[in-house]
Design a protein around this motif. Structure first.
Motif: not given
Length: 409
Positions: A251-257
């Motif tokens: 989820l962290v990578s999704i939100c950041r991207r």
């Protein structure tokens, strides 16, 4: 008993499943083996797709001694033992797993051995060698990318569920056989032929294997495809890659991207959509997966279908380029901080014109350093009504500032 994937490891190139672009008839690795003109190489790709198998098959096909070491865990002593064997036999094929972790001491030891041909190095890595492996090693090796198995390489169920990971597929097959065999033994029927049904095979695999590696190529390729699909306004592709990222649980990578996409690719063309994306990201972080998929899907669909503009990122990158590549003059004295005793004596803040004291809260005065007076970084496209409005205002103010400079110089 050793795992089935280990026992099934090929001893020559004809036994290797997949990778026909490298080992098929007339392809580069097969030509090298048939001509007995092997050179060191680096094989990279996701786990379990045949890097070790190809290395052992090369050694088996050429009858060279084959040794396997791990760059992270094996030291110089083990490398010296392989080197001695190569000296005695003429050549030894060394599979060096996790070659991206090779430190400088081991690298310096290996380089002359590669030059002399005493060791033929086959490096294996899941990392992109153009990024993760030192130029000294890279320049002495051919680099080959391995691909996940396709449905042409094996049965559809095994490949679809295994996602091209042959090791995982074989281990699942072994589990299916052993668990079925155990049932038959319980019934004293172990001499009977074991038949594995598609249902039993699917039960053993359970979940489709995903090639997720938070620090590897697969991760960066996935987020890259995600962003490019939204940028290209392909809603279905964007949702596909979002689904893959959700399935990875990252989820962290999704939100950041997604936050980057909102401002890099949509930006000033539709500021409301970018704002909505940030709200959706906050909601996703608050509820967590699996519910986070709902606000994320909303954001992805809106961003994919929104007008696009990269004028903001282009503007800041142009400004950064000037900062990095040009000698930048001092800040104009009238803009310098005047909130301390003695500032006036230095001329700091003197003659500053306070815009709010003027009509329409604007007055012409110099803001940029002298050598960048005519710099222009923002190039709005005007692809949407919002950005067209920004464009008109920017150009009007720029012209007024230019007229003032011309009149005062």
């Amino acid at each position: 008993m050793k795992p089935l994937a280990y026992r099934m490891r090929p001893t020559n190139l004809d036994e290797v499943v997949g990778q026909r672009h490298l080992i098929g008839p007339g392809k580069i690795i097969r030509r090298m083996v048939e001509a007995r003109l092997l050179s060191s190489m680096i094989l990279y790709g996701p786990p379990g797709i045949g890097k070790t198998s190809i290395a052992s098959a090369i050694a088996g096909s050429t009858k060279y001694a084959f040794r396997k070491l791990n760059a992270a865990t094996d030291g110089k002593k083990q490398l010296q033992q392989v080197a001695e064997e190569g000296k005695m036999s003429g050549t030894v094929v060394l599979l060096l797993d996790e070659i991206h972790r090779l430190d400088k001491t081991k690298q310096d030891f290996l380089l002359p051995l590669l030059e002399s041909g005493q060791i033929i190095l086959i490096g294996a890595t899941t990392e992109n060698p153009y990024i993760s492996i030192s130029p000294a090693i890279r320049s002495r090796c051919q680099i080959f990318e391995l691909k996940p198995l396709s449905t042409d390489d094996a049965r559809a169920l095994l490949i679809e569920k295994g996602n091209g990971d042959l090791r995982s597929t074989l281990n699942s097959l072994e589990l299916a056989v052993l668990s079925t065999k155990q049932e038959l033994q319980d019934k004293h029927q172990d001499d009977q032929k074991i038949i594995i049904t598609q249902k039993e095979m699917a039960d053993s695999i359970q979940m489709k294997v995903q090639n997720f590696d938070a620090s590897g190529d697969g991760h960066y390729d996935l987020v890259s495809a995600f962003q490019k699909s939204i940028r290209g306004s392909d809603t279905d592709a964007a949702l596909h890659y979002l689904a893959r990222l959700i399935e990875s649980g990252d989820l962290v990578s999704i939100c950041r991207r997604l936050a980057v996409i909102a401002y890099e690719d949509i930006g000033l063309a539709d500021p409301a959509a970018a704002e909505h994306a940030i709200v959706a990201i906050q909601a996703a972080q608050m509820v967590g997966l699996p519910e986070a998929r709902i606000p994320l899907a909303n954001a992805v669909i809106e961003l994919a279908l929104s007008a696009k503009s990269n004028s903001a990122i282009s503007a800041i990158d142009a400004a950064l380029a000037d900062i990095r590549n040009k000698k930048v003059d001092s800040i104009p004295a009238n803009l310098k901080d005047a909130h301390y005793s003695g500032a006036k004596k230095l001329g700091h803040g003197v003659n500053y014109l306070y815009p709010h004291d003027y009509q329409n809260d604007w007055v012409a005065q110099q803001y940029l350093p002298n050598n960048l007076l005519h710099a222009s970084y923002f190039a709005p496209k005007g692809n949407s009504k919002v950005e067209a409005r920004y464009k008109a205002t920017y150009q009007k103010l720029k012209q007024m500032q230019s007229d003032n400079l011309r009149n005062n110089h």
